[in-house]
Design a protein around this motif. Sequence first.
Motif, PDB file in Angstrom:
ATOM      1  N   VAL A  61      -4.527   8.436  -7.015  1.00  0.00           N
ATOM      2  CA  VAL A  61      -3.373   8.320  -6.122  1.00  0.00           C
ATOM      3  C   VAL A  61      -3.700   8.992  -4.792  1.00  0.00           C
ATOM      4  CG1 VAL A  61      -1.689   8.224  -7.982  1.00  0.00           C
ATOM      5  CG2 VAL A  61      -2.329  10.423  -7.010  1.00  0.00           C
ATOM      6  N   MET A  62      -2.973   8.577  -3.791  1.00  0.00           N
ATOM      7  CA  MET A  62      -3.221   9.127  -2.467  1.00  0.00           C
ATOM      8  C   MET A  62      -2.732  10.570  -2.411  1.00  0.00           C
ATOM      9  SD  MET A  62      -1.596   7.754   1.016  1.00  0.00           S
ATOM     10  CE  MET A  62      -2.582   6.305   1.140  1.00  0.00           C
ATOM     11  N   TRP A  66      10.152  -0.391  -2.307  1.00  0.00           N
ATOM     12  CA  TRP A  66      11.106   0.635  -1.870  1.00  0.00           C
ATOM     13  C   TRP A  66      12.500   0.031  -1.796  1.00  0.00           C
ATOM     14  CZ3 TRP A  66       8.797   4.951  -2.413  1.00  0.00           C
ATOM     15  CH2 TRP A  66       7.503   5.202  -1.906  1.00  0.00           C
ATOM     16  N   GLN A  91       0.830  -1.187   0.000  1.00  0.00           N
ATOM     17  CA  GLN A  91       0.000   0.000   0.000  1.00  0.00           C
ATOM     18  C   GLN A  91       0.876   1.251   0.000  1.00  0.00           C
ATOM     19  OE1 GLN A  91      -3.431   0.169   0.135  1.00  0.00           O
ATOM     20  NE2 GLN A  91      -3.030   2.359  -0.097  1.00  0.00           N
ATOM     21  N   SER A  92       0.494   2.216  -0.814  1.00  0.00           N
ATOM     22  CA  SER A  92       1.134   3.541  -0.802  1.00  0.00           C
ATOM     23  C   SER A  92       2.625   3.507  -1.082  1.00  0.00           C
ATOM     24  CB  SER A  92       0.897   4.252   0.546  1.00  0.00           C
ATOM     25  OG  SER A  92      -0.477   4.322   0.794  1.00  0.00           O
ATOM     26  N   THR A  93       3.016   2.688  -2.026  1.00  0.00           N
ATOM     27  CA  THR A  93       4.421   2.687  -2.436  1.00  0.00           C
ATOM     28  C   THR A  93       4.584   3.416  -3.753  1.00  0.00           C
ATOM     29  OG1 THR A  93       4.046   0.476  -3.297  1.00  0.00           O
ATOM     30  CG2 THR A  93       5.194   0.639  -1.181  1.00  0.00           C
ATOM     31  N   GLY A  94       3.575   4.180  -4.132  1.00  0.00           N
ATOM     32  CA  GLY A  94       3.651   4.976  -5.364  1.00  0.00           C
ATOM     33  C   GLY A  94       3.375   4.179  -6.607  1.00  0.00           C
ATOM     34  N   LYS A  95       2.617   3.065  -6.502  1.00  0.00           N
ATOM     35  CA  LYS A  95       2.309   2.239  -7.669  1.00  0.00           C
ATOM     36  C   LYS A  95       1.488   3.014  -8.688  1.00  0.00           C
ATOM     37  CE  LYS A  95       0.133  -0.977  -5.419  1.00  0.00           C
ATOM     38  NZ  LYS A  95       0.253  -0.494  -4.022  1.00  0.00           N
ATOM     39  N   SER A  96       0.383   3.557  -8.203  1.00  0.00           N
ATOM     40  CA  SER A  96      -0.500   4.279  -9.119  1.00  0.00           C
ATOM     41  C   SER A  96       0.234   5.460  -9.726  1.00  0.00           C
ATOM     42  CB  SER A  96      -1.758   4.746  -8.380  1.00  0.00           C
ATOM     43  OG  SER A  96      -2.432   3.630  -7.841  1.00  0.00           O
ATOM     44  N   THR A  97       1.027   6.111  -8.921  1.00  0.00           N
ATOM     45  CA  THR A  97       1.809   7.239  -9.419  1.00  0.00           C
ATOM     46  C   THR A  97       2.712   6.798 -10.560  1.00  0.00           C
ATOM     47  OG1 THR A  97       1.792   8.171  -7.181  1.00  0.00           O
ATOM     48  CG2 THR A  97       3.419   9.065  -8.734  1.00  0.00           C
ATOM     49  N   GLU A 134      -1.131  13.793  -0.826  1.00  0.00           N
ATOM     50  CA  GLU A 134       0.033  13.900   0.062  1.00  0.00           C
ATOM     51  C   GLU A 134      -0.392  14.105   1.511  1.00  0.00           C
ATOM     52  OE1 GLU A 134       3.303  13.941  -1.217  1.00  0.00           O
ATOM     53  OE2 GLU A 134       2.634  13.703  -3.279  1.00  0.00           O
ATOM     54  N   HIS A 145      14.096   9.036  -6.286  1.00  0.00           N
ATOM     55  CA  HIS A 145      13.043   9.574  -5.423  1.00  0.00           C
ATOM     56  C   HIS A 145      12.237  10.629  -6.161  1.00  0.00           C
ATOM     57  CE1 HIS A 145      11.017  11.190  -1.934  1.00  0.00           C
ATOM     58  NE2 HIS A 145      11.623  10.295  -1.125  1.00  0.00           N
ATOM     59  N   LYS A 146      10.941  10.433  -6.200  1.00  0.00           N
ATOM     60  CA  LYS A 146      10.098  11.309  -7.008  1.00  0.00           C
ATOM     61  C   LYS A 146      10.057  12.737  -6.446  1.00  0.00           C
ATOM     62  CE  LYS A 146       5.357  12.081  -8.472  1.00  0.00           C
ATOM     63  NZ  LYS A 146       4.859  13.056  -7.509  1.00  0.00           N
ATOM     64  N   ARG A 171      11.977   1.586  -5.969  1.00  0.00           N
ATOM     65  CA  ARG A 171      11.669   3.004  -5.842  1.00  0.00           C
ATOM     66  C   ARG A 171      12.589   3.680  -4.837  1.00  0.00           C
ATOM     67  NH1 ARG A 171       6.371   3.598  -7.799  1.00  0.00           N
ATOM     68  NH2 ARG A 171       6.739   5.824  -7.588  1.00  0.00           N
ATOM     69  N   ASP A 172      12.699   4.968  -5.016  1.00  0.00           N
ATOM     70  CA  ASP A 172      13.538   5.794  -4.136  1.00  0.00           C
ATOM     71  C   ASP A 172      14.960   5.241  -4.052  1.00  0.00           C
ATOM     72  OD1 ASP A 172      11.299   7.240  -3.839  1.00  0.00           O
ATOM     73  OD2 ASP A 172      11.074   6.963  -1.662  1.00  0.00           O
TER      74      ASP A 172
HETATM   75  P1  GDP Z   1      -0.032   3.396  -4.200  1.00  0.00           P
HETATM   76  O1  GDP Z   1      -0.955   3.191  -3.046  1.00  0.00           O
HETATM   77  O2  GDP Z   1       1.036   2.416  -4.185  1.00  0.00           O
HETATM   78  O3  GDP Z   1      -0.795   3.428  -5.463  1.00  0.00           O
HETATM   79  O4  GDP Z   1       0.663   4.800  -3.999  1.00  0.00           O
HETATM   80  P2  GDP Z   1       0.279   6.186  -4.629  1.00  0.00           P
HETATM   81  O5  GDP Z   1       0.672   6.277  -6.039  1.00  0.00           O
HETATM   82  O6  GDP Z   1      -1.125   6.511  -4.302  1.00  0.00           O
HETATM   83  O7  GDP Z   1       1.206   7.089  -3.814  1.00  0.00           O
HETATM   84  C1  GDP Z   1       1.241   7.067  -2.434  1.00  0.00           C
HETATM   85  C2  GDP Z   1       2.032   8.246  -1.941  1.00  0.00           C
HETATM   86  O8  GDP Z   1       3.384   8.159  -2.299  1.00  0.00           O
HETATM   87  C3  GDP Z   1       1.554   9.561  -2.527  1.00  0.00           C
HETATM   88  O9  GDP Z   1       1.460  10.540  -1.521  1.00  0.00           O
HETATM   89  C4  GDP Z   1       2.602   9.925  -3.533  1.00  0.00           C
HETATM   90  O10 GDP Z   1       2.791  11.322  -3.672  1.00  0.00           O
HETATM   91  C5  GDP Z   1       3.814   9.301  -2.946  1.00  0.00           C
HETATM   92  N1  GDP Z   1       4.807   8.953  -3.927  1.00  0.00           N
HETATM   93  C6  GDP Z   1       4.582   8.639  -5.215  1.00  0.00           C
HETATM   94  N2  GDP Z   1       5.686   8.302  -5.839  1.00  0.00           N
HETATM   95  C7  GDP Z   1       6.674   8.387  -4.924  1.00  0.00           C
HETATM   96  C8  GDP Z   1       8.075   8.166  -4.963  1.00  0.00           C
HETATM   97  O11 GDP Z   1       8.640   7.808  -6.013  1.00  0.00           O
HETATM   98  N3  GDP Z   1       8.793   8.342  -3.807  1.00  0.00           N
HETATM   99  C9  GDP Z   1       8.138   8.714  -2.680  1.00  0.00           C
HETATM  100  N4  GDP Z   1       8.867   8.834  -1.615  1.00  0.00           N
HETATM  101  N5  GDP Z   1       6.837   8.961  -2.600  1.00  0.00           N
HETATM  102  C10 GDP Z   1       6.118   8.803  -3.716  1.00  0.00           C
END
Ligand code: GDP
Length: 750
Positions: free
Chosen positions: A85-86, A157, A67-73, A88, A250-251, A200-201
Amino acid sequence: PTAPSIMTMNGHFAGVGDAPTKEQYEHGIQVIDEDKEFNPNLNTYLQITKTAQSGFNYHLISVFGSQSTGKSTLLNHLFGTEFGVMSETDRRQTTKGIWMSKNKREGADGAQKMADNILVMDVEGTDGRERGEDQDFERKSALFALATSEVLIVNIWEHQVGLYQGANMGLLKTVFEVNLQLFLKDKQSNPRSLLFFVIRDHLGTTPLANLRNTLIADLTNIWTGLSKPAGLEKSRIEDYFDFAFAALPHKILQPDKFITEVEKLGTRFRVGHRAGREHGLDQELDGGVFLPEYHRRIPADGFSVYAEGVWDQIVNNKDLDLPTQQELLAQFRCDEISREVLEAFDVSIAPLEEKQAEGVRLGKPAVLKDLGTAGKAARVKSIKAFEVEASRYHKGVYSRKRVELEGKIDTRLKALYHGQLSAAHKSGVTSFSDAVSSAVKAGQKKGASYEFAEIVEREKKVALKQFETEARSLAIEGVPWTNFKSQYNLYEKDLDEVSGRLRKEEMRRLASRVERWVRSRLGDSVGLEFNKLGSGRGGSGAPEDGEKPATEKDLWDRIWNLFTATVKEAEIRFTERAKSFDADEDEIEVGLWRLRRKSWGVLRARIDEEVMEGNILLKLRENFEDKFRYDEGGVPRIWRPTDDIEGMYTKAKDSTLTLIPLLARFRLAETYAPPDLPDWIGNAPASVDPQDEEDLAPIGGVDEEEGKSLEEEMTILSEAKRQDLVVRFKKTADGVYVEAKRSAIGGVAQ
Ligand code: GDP
Ligand code: MG
């Protein structure tokens, strides 16, 4: 760089159960919702995005990770998708269930163009933080993704790498277990998948190669630790998976670098080739990720049905058996395609069927123009259309359904074609019969002799050719039932039957021609014989060319002889002519038999005419006068009173009177019996159809059942007529005598 938009729950979601509109698919489609419901509009989505028509030319990627590892991003950046996407600030789970979106960057410029029709599935995060410890959904979605996807992106990550106990490794363990379970059932196809780790990162301090080694070590450990099902104990991880690795900066800390690296990563979503690449753990980094062997071979237009079937099995905890699913899908889709194809077929064929049915209703079966061309075209088009769409599915099912479809098409065409040939048959027989009849009529009109057999042969050839042309136009190569040989044979048989009937008519015409000839010949010759009676000199007139002199006594012999000779000649004419138009022995035999009977009737009528009261009386009187008034030298007598007029009168009268019993019966001199008419006519041939011969008058002694004897048949003058004739003749003779007497006295007086 575009910041991913924030998805809100009351926004434009295309959730399960929603009516489909294009706008609603802006963010893709929720294939499976949080209640594990499958979206029935998936196919609509595939159609709207023009994926459904792509056959096998599409690709499926699923993304996994905590969860929240930036997949959707990541997906949004890679594929231009708009997965939620979540935000911030509000750390709440956004992706629920499984979403799908088509790559929107397709066709984007660049040296390395992305593959066509990439479908991306964003799978709900797997921490279970908000779902509780719901391992169930994780397992199910992993199974679903594996059953459908070519590439599984594992999003992780950098700092999670090497944390063997971490959530990601739990997920991978699940994926491997599920994979074994899945392919236990599907040993033959054994499709591989690519596990694509995106780290990632990535700080850059640890090179990617090191990270990869760590991950590979972990994966191997997990695989070794798995309890494998029976039969698969020795299986290796690389039997099922290839691996690839990529790292992203790191994004938030390195936004520009992140963008360029993602851009670079995007170019890897191309069709790749196995060449030079080992199976398993050590994949080169730069090749295209879509190897053909990863493809699940589900045609795009069947994907929704397949996916739904697979999900249904998964959700109901049934053993997922992909080969069976593929077969079921093939059945479903082949039936669907078949239906569509038949609808189109119906559009082109139904009007023809209707036209034909109407002809039959009106009793005027129509030979439809260009039916063969239309039928063949419709058949080929239908089967081709089916082949194009359906041949992508399970081969066995496809072949079976194709046979079924051909059967349905051919049933329709068969009925249509048989109707066509039956119409061609009817009209062909009619025009054949008409053509022969009118050619015969034309021949008769010209008065010239015409050859019936030639006419029949010529017209039959025309009629057969016509039918053959029609039948050939209906033939379809390689389709045995379109060989209409038996229909052709039946047609020919019918033509022969009609020919037979026409020949019979022609025989009748010939018979009546020959009868007319007999009538005219007998009219003359019989008249001549009777006229000889008038001369009274019993043939004392000059005999011709050494002929036996005619006597009154053999009148009937002469008549019988000339009669039989005439009929003989007629028989020869009849036989020759009948043979010229191929009449068979039986037909000729019947014809001759009829001819003899008819001829006898003609003779009999002719005799009756001769012995009609006035005629015969005149003849007797002439006969008497000839004897009475002429001397032996044929010189007229001048009566003198001294002459024995009375004596001569009595002698002449008695002599003439002997003619009456002679005339009264048809008797031959030699036997003093009637000619053997029954023998001469002969028995009715076996092939005589009594029904056909109703126009034949019964003949005494021949047709015994008619109750008239031969004696009666041969009686020319009845007893009463004879007596009457005697009386009348005597009166006439008396008159002549008185006149002679008077002239003798008168002569003296002179
Ligand atoms: P998902 O739950 O895996 O789909 O994650 P999201 O794409 O919704 O992103 C979750 C959070 O991670 C958001 O607040 C993004 O801004 C943030 N995020 C997205 N990409 C990256 C990244 O490459 N590095 C970091 N540290 N945060 C990121
Ligand atoms: Mg997400």
